[in-house]
Structure formats: structure tokens, C-alpha cells
Design a protein around this motif. Structure first.
Motif, PDB file in Angstrom:
ATOM      1  N   ILE A 187      -9.221  -3.642 -33.328  1.00 32.03           N
ATOM      2  CA  ILE A 187      -9.980  -2.806 -34.260  1.00 32.03           C
ATOM      3  C   ILE A 187     -10.406  -3.638 -35.461  1.00 32.03           C
ATOM      4  O   ILE A 187      -9.865  -4.721 -35.712  1.00 32.03           O
ATOM      5  N   SER A 188     -11.355  -3.151 -36.225  1.00 31.91           N
ATOM      6  CA  SER A 188     -11.832  -3.859 -37.406  1.00 31.91           C
ATOM      7  C   SER A 188     -10.846  -3.710 -38.557  1.00 31.91           C
ATOM      8  O   SER A 188     -10.220  -2.659 -38.733  1.00 31.91           O
ATOM      9  N   ALA A 189     -10.735  -4.761 -39.357  1.00 34.62           N
ATOM     10  CA  ALA A 189      -9.924  -4.709 -40.575  1.00 34.62           C
ATOM     11  C   ALA A 189     -10.761  -4.317 -41.777  1.00 34.62           C
ATOM     12  O   ALA A 189     -10.239  -4.215 -42.890  1.00 34.62           O
ATOM     13  N   LEU A 190     -12.049  -4.097 -41.567  1.00 35.54           N
ATOM     14  CA  LEU A 190     -12.977  -3.756 -42.649  1.00 35.54           C
ATOM     15  C   LEU A 190     -13.338  -2.281 -42.593  1.00 35.54           C
ATOM     16  O   LEU A 190     -13.250  -1.650 -41.524  1.00 35.54           O
ATOM     17  N   PRO A 191     -13.757  -1.701 -43.709  1.00 36.59           N
ATOM     18  CA  PRO A 191     -14.129  -0.286 -43.699  1.00 36.59           C
ATOM     19  C   PRO A 191     -15.380  -0.043 -42.854  1.00 36.59           C
ATOM     20  O   PRO A 191     -16.241  -0.917 -42.710  1.00 36.59           O
ATOM     21  N   GLN A 192     -15.442   1.146 -42.285  1.00 33.02           N
ATOM     22  CA  GLN A 192     -16.582   1.504 -41.452  1.00 33.02           C
ATOM     23  C   GLN A 192     -17.883   1.402 -42.260  1.00 33.02           C
ATOM     24  O   GLN A 192     -17.962   1.865 -43.392  1.00 33.02           O
ATOM     25  N   GLY A 193     -18.874   0.780 -41.675  1.00 30.75           N
ATOM     26  CA  GLY A 193     -20.167   0.656 -42.324  1.00 30.75           C
ATOM     27  C   GLY A 193     -20.361  -0.606 -43.131  1.00 30.75           C
ATOM     28  O   GLY A 193     -21.485  -0.884 -43.567  1.00 30.75           O
ATOM     29  N   TYR A 194     -19.297  -1.405 -43.319  1.00 33.64           N
ATOM     30  CA  TYR A 194     -19.457  -2.636 -44.096  1.00 33.64           C
ATOM     31  C   TYR A 194     -20.303  -3.639 -43.319  1.00 33.64           C
ATOM     32  O   TYR A 194     -20.111  -3.835 -42.113  1.00 33.64           O
ATOM     33  N   LYS A 195     -21.224  -4.289 -43.993  1.00 35.07           N
ATOM     34  CA  LYS A 195     -22.063  -5.332 -43.407  1.00 35.07           C
ATOM     35  C   LYS A 195     -21.978  -6.578 -44.282  1.00 35.07           C
ATOM     36  O   LYS A 195     -21.953  -6.481 -45.512  1.00 35.07           O
ATOM     37  N   GLY A 196     -21.973  -7.749 -43.640  1.00 39.25           N
ATOM     38  CA  GLY A 196     -21.939  -8.985 -44.394  1.00 39.25           C
ATOM     39  C   GLY A 196     -20.725  -9.831 -44.046  1.00 39.25           C
ATOM     40  O   GLY A 196     -20.025  -9.588 -43.063  1.00 39.25           O
ATOM     41  N   THR A 197     -20.456 -10.824 -44.890  1.00 33.56           N
ATOM     42  CA  THR A 197     -19.406 -11.803 -44.612  1.00 33.56           C
ATOM     43  C   THR A 197     -18.088 -11.411 -45.269  1.00 33.56           C
ATOM     44  O   THR A 197     -18.058 -10.958 -46.411  1.00 33.56           O
ATOM     45  N   SER A 198     -17.011 -11.579 -44.525  1.00 37.21           N
ATOM     46  CA  SER A 198     -15.663 -11.412 -45.059  1.00 37.21           C
ATOM     47  C   SER A 198     -14.711 -12.198 -44.170  1.00 37.21           C
ATOM     48  O   SER A 198     -14.924 -12.298 -42.954  1.00 37.21           O
ATOM     49  N   PHE A 199     -13.708 -12.767 -44.786  1.00 36.12           N
ATOM     50  CA  PHE A 199     -12.687 -13.516 -44.056  1.00 36.12           C
ATOM     51  C   PHE A 199     -11.352 -12.783 -44.180  1.00 36.12           C
ATOM     52  O   PHE A 199     -10.819 -12.653 -45.283  1.00 36.12           O
ATOM     53  N   ALA A 200     -10.809 -12.318 -43.074  1.00 34.80           N
ATOM     54  CA  ALA A 200      -9.485 -11.699 -43.111  1.00 34.80           C
ATOM     55  C   ALA A 200      -8.432 -12.770 -43.373  1.00 34.80           C
ATOM     56  O   ALA A 200      -8.594 -13.932 -42.991  1.00 34.80           O
ATOM     57  N   ALA A 201      -7.354 -12.386 -44.042  1.00 41.43           N
ATOM     58  CA  ALA A 201      -6.357 -13.383 -44.442  1.00 41.43           C
ATOM     59  C   ALA A 201      -4.952 -12.937 -44.041  1.00 41.43           C
ATOM     60  O   ALA A 201      -4.658 -12.774 -42.866  1.00 41.43           O
ATOM     61  N   GLY A 202      -4.072 -12.720 -45.038  1.00 43.10           N
ATOM     62  CA  GLY A 202      -2.683 -12.392 -44.740  1.00 43.10           C
ATOM     63  C   GLY A 202      -2.490 -10.931 -44.378  1.00 43.10           C
ATOM     64  O   GLY A 202      -3.338 -10.080 -44.645  1.00 43.10           O
ATOM     65  N   LEU A 203      -1.346 -10.636 -43.752  1.00 40.06           N
ATOM     66  CA  LEU A 203      -0.985  -9.260 -43.449  1.00 40.06           C
ATOM     67  C   LEU A 203       0.532  -9.119 -43.529  1.00 40.06           C
ATOM     68  O   LEU A 203       1.270 -10.078 -43.320  1.00 40.06           O
ATOM     69  N   VAL A 204       0.981  -7.915 -43.891  1.00 35.15           N
ATOM     70  CA  VAL A 204       2.409  -7.612 -43.971  1.00 35.15           C
ATOM     71  C   VAL A 204       2.668  -6.247 -43.346  1.00 35.15           C
ATOM     72  O   VAL A 204       1.814  -5.357 -43.392  1.00 35.15           O
ATOM     73  N   LEU A 205       3.863  -6.110 -42.789  1.00 32.50           N
ATOM     74  CA  LEU A 205       4.303  -4.858 -42.175  1.00 32.50           C
ATOM     75  C   LEU A 205       5.552  -4.377 -42.900  1.00 32.50           C
ATOM     76  O   LEU A 205       6.448  -5.171 -43.197  1.00 32.50           O
ATOM     77  N   SER A 206       5.614  -3.081 -43.211  1.00 30.87           N
ATOM     78  CA  SER A 206       6.799  -2.532 -43.865  1.00 30.87           C
ATOM     79  C   SER A 206       8.012  -2.674 -42.954  1.00 30.87           C
ATOM     80  O   SER A 206       7.883  -2.784 -41.725  1.00 30.87           O
ATOM     81  N   GLN A 207       9.208  -2.671 -43.540  1.00 32.75           N
ATOM     82  CA  GLN A 207      10.426  -2.887 -42.762  1.00 32.75           C
ATOM     83  C   GLN A 207      10.633  -1.826 -41.692  1.00 32.75           C
ATOM     84  O   GLN A 207      11.188  -2.114 -40.628  1.00 32.75           O
ATOM     85  N   ASP A 208      10.181  -0.597 -41.958  1.00 28.64           N
ATOM     86  CA  ASP A 208      10.332   0.447 -40.948  1.00 28.64           C
ATOM     87  C   ASP A 208       9.230   0.398 -39.891  1.00 28.64           C
ATOM     88  O   ASP A 208       9.231   1.183 -38.939  1.00 28.64           O
ATOM     89  N   GLY A 209       8.279  -0.532 -40.058  1.00 26.21           N
ATOM     90  CA  GLY A 209       7.223  -0.701 -39.083  1.00 26.21           C
ATOM     91  C   GLY A 209       6.157   0.374 -39.097  1.00 26.21           C
ATOM     92  O   GLY A 209       5.346   0.460 -38.167  1.00 26.21           O
ATOM     93  N   GLU A 210       6.100   1.158 -40.182  1.00 25.25           N
ATOM     94  CA  GLU A 210       5.177   2.294 -40.213  1.00 25.25           C
ATOM     95  C   GLU A 210       3.924   2.062 -41.038  1.00 25.25           C
ATOM     96  O   GLU A 210       2.971   2.841 -40.944  1.00 25.25           O
TER      97      GLU A 210
END
Length: 381
Positions: free
Chosen positions: A268-291
């Protein structure tokens, strides 16, 4: 009356113990705006960062991780002849160099410890190699027990799954290892290569520190030119979410616990629906409960917030402005109450309170620091 006195005394002791634990935030930076590694104290009530102190002038000290007990900090210098330092953390937050070893390549861009803390894993971006460094009994590092060099044809120059108008094109000119980590069970190791559009799979011999390519040794990225970057495991270790830098997409991979191989699921996209143009995805974190899953989007300058359903699917809940420019990485505190954003180009760290349902609320106090790359938090008793 005697019971009340005992209860009051117990509560007082608990409060004293809580205060006695000092939290330190360690922030790695890029030169020249950042001068090295910085130490901050973390207010246990508000999460605010204070007492900024430059504690190391190691060039481009941008990558770091801390031992599970908080007693040893590992710091990489992201330069051509990469080095990694092991530093003892005193109770007062002072650092003492234990030793320094070669990173097993050029431009070390990621460090992680195996679950049992016996090995430090290194991804070297410039050379496209990964290394396994043994951790000695005193926390110092030994010379690499294994080095693996990525090889192959570069991935597609243009990401086919990027949004319309995107020119997110970066380094598809050869091998560029971007992250390495062991699964929660410590039996298998995975590394991403942005330049080759691959996720490598290894078996780890915990006795010798050697890596053996799995079968298959790698799988291709979810789309051509996607640029696989960072990933996080589920708490159960049955899979991981991976962010693709150029495509700005999130891909789910199921992990076979028996043989350690990954199988791609939905993207799935990491960007909001309808966004157009350049973006670079970077870091990500998950909560300890995985939710709750959070992703940093550079150029769009947002934190994409996803909730994880019981069946593992993601619901895109919100997109929050970072209040800075070019968010390189995100850090959650130990209790999951605060989320910190390393805004590389605006030279500051911003902080968000994690509220009900994992929603983020900006706390209006900017922490100035030049070109922040990564932050880890340690607790010293």
C-alpha cells in the motif's frame, strides 16, 4: 495506622526508584551542521529533551544503537572507510571508548544487535556489504566474523509504483545495503539493498557468527525501482513491514518460522490519497503491542499513521505534519508515550504525544540540533 505508614514508605521508595532512573537520548548527526554525537536527558513526565551535550566528534556519527541493558553504545562513522565504536555508558551519562573496529565496508548506514546481544550487524551503504561483529563480554567489539558482498544488476532507475509526478530516483547504480536485522528469534538475518531492489535472507550460526544464504538467497522488491529501505518485525516474529524509499510504499512480508524465508503480501502507499509529486519514504517504527505503525515521508514531511487490524492488514488513519523538513527517522520512547522526529534539513527534533488509539499530538517545543539522523534512548539505573 502502622499499615498506612508501611504503605506510605513503600510508595516513597517506588517514587525514589523511578526518579533514580535517568533516561538519556543519544542523537547521531551529519557534518557539517551536526558536529557528531549528542546526549540529551529525557524528562520522564513530559518527554522533553534537555541538557544538550556534544559527547563525540566522530565524523558523520549518524548511526547508532544501544545494548539491551543500556550500558554500551555502538556508534558508526558513515564515511568511506567505515568504522564502528563501542562506548561504555556510565551512570552519569559519560562515555568511555572501549574500542573501534572496521565496519566491513564503506559508509555504514545501519546498526542492530541480535536478540541475545552477541553480535552487532552492520549494513554498509556505499560498498553494498554487510558484516557481523562479535560483542565481547565487556561490550567491546571483535573483528568481523563474516562479511557478505551484495552483487547483481542494478534495479530500475525509475520507481514504477511511485505516485504520478514523482522523480524519487536514487542510487540504482549498484549495490547499496541499507538495513540489516535479525528476526526476533535470532535464527535468521535479513538485509535490504536499495540499489539492487532486493531483500537478502540468511541463516545465522550463533556459535560462529557466520551467515549462510537461505534458499532462495534473496527476493526481489515488491515493484521495479521501489528501493527497499527499512523494516520492522511484528512482536510475534511472524512477518515484517518494509518501507520502499523511492516508491513510498509499504509491503507486508510473511515470515516462515521453520525455514526463515519471506513471502510478499499486500503493498500500500505510505502517502495520503491524492498526493502527486516527489517524496522519499524513510524510517518507520511499530508500537510494542504491534497495533500502531508510523512512517516518515521526506519532502511530503509527514508521519503516516497506520493501525494494525487483528488479521494484520493496515488502516491508514492519519497524516501528521512533522513541523520540520526531511524527517529521516522516528523514535518511540520505551513506554510508547512519545514519538520523536529527526528533521534532517530543518536541523531540529520535534516531539509528539501518543494519545488514544495511537493518534499523534504535537508538543510545541523544538529541539535544535544540526542534521539529526537517528536517536536511541537508554535508561541508566
Amino acid at each position: 495506622m502502622h499499615t498506612r505508614t508501611l504503605l506510605a514508605a513503600s510508595l516513597s521508595l517506588l517514587a525514589t526508584a523511578a526518579v533514580a532512573q535517568t533516561q538519556y537520548a543519544w542523537v547521531g548527526t551529519y557534518n557539517p551542521n551536526g558536529e557528531g554525537l549528542y546526549r540529551f536527558t529525557v524528562d520522564p513526565q513530559t518527554g522533553a529533551l534537555g541538557n544538550k551535550t556534544l559527547v563525540s566528534k566522530l565524523p558523520n556519527a549518524a548511526q547508532l544503537t544501544v545494548s539491551h541493558d543500556g550500558s554500551t553504545l555502538y556508534l558508526a562513522s558513515e564515511v568511506e572507510k567505515g568504522v564502528v565504536q563501542a562506548l561504555r555508558v556510565d551512570k552519569n551519562g559519560e562515555l568511555h571508548l572501549l574500542n573501534q573496529v572496521a565496519s566491513g565496508g564503506a559508509g555504514p548506514v545501519y546498526l542492530s544487535l541480535t536478540p541475545n546481544g552477541r553480535y552487532l550487524l552492520v549494513a554498509n551503504y556505499v560498498s553494498g556489504s554487510i558484516a557481523v561483529l562479535p560483542v565481547q563480554s565487556d561490550g567491546s567489539l571483535g573483528e568481523a566474523t563474516d562479511v557478505q558482498q551484495d552483487k547483481g544488476e542494478p534495479g530500475a532507475a525509475k520507481p514504477e509504483a511511485a505516485v504520478e509526478g514523482s522523480f524519487a530516483i536514487s542510487d540504482h547504480n549498484g549495490p547499496h545495503a541499507h538495513m540489516i536485522a535479525a528476526d526476533p528469534g535470532g535464527k535468521f538475518v535479513y538485509s535490504t539493498d536499495l540499489g539492487l531492489d532486493r531483500i537478502y535472507q540468511y541463516r545465522l550460526d550463533d556459535r560462529t557468527g557466520k551467515l549462510t544464504p537461505n534458499d532462495p538467497p534473496f527476493i526481489s522488491a515488491s515493484s521495479k525501482g521501489a528501493g527497499p529501505r527499512h523494516f520492522v518485525f511484528t512482536p510475534k516474529g511472524d512477518g515484517l513491514w518494509l518501507i520502499n524509499e523511492e516508491a513510498s510504499t509499504l509491503t507486508w512480508y510473511a515470515l516462515d518460522a521453520a525455514n526463515g524465508t519471506l513471502k510478499a503480501g499486500k503493498t500500500i502507499s505510505a502517502l495520503p490519497q491524492g498526493y502527486k509529486g516527489t517524496s522519499f519514504a524513510a524510517g518507520l517504527v511499530l508500537s510494542q503491542d504491534g497495533e500502531q505503525l508510523y512512517v516518515a515521508n521526506r519532502l511530503h514531511n509527514s508521519i503516516a499513521h497506520f493501525t494494525v487490524k487483528a488479521d494484520g492488514t493496515l488502516i491508514h488513519k492519519d497524516d501528521v505534519w512533522t513541523r520540520g523538513d526531511y524527517p529521516r527517522s522516528l523514535t518511540l520512547d520505551k513506554n510508547g508515550q512519545w514519538l520523536y522526529v529527526m528533521n534532517q534539513r530543518s536541523d531540529n527534533i520535534t516531539r509528539f504525544r501518543v494519545t488514544s488509539g495511537g493518534m499523534l499530538r504535537f508538543e510545541p517545543d523544538y529541539t535544535p540540533v544540526g542534521s539529526p539522523s537517528q536517536m536511541v534512548i537508554s535508561i541508566t539505573p
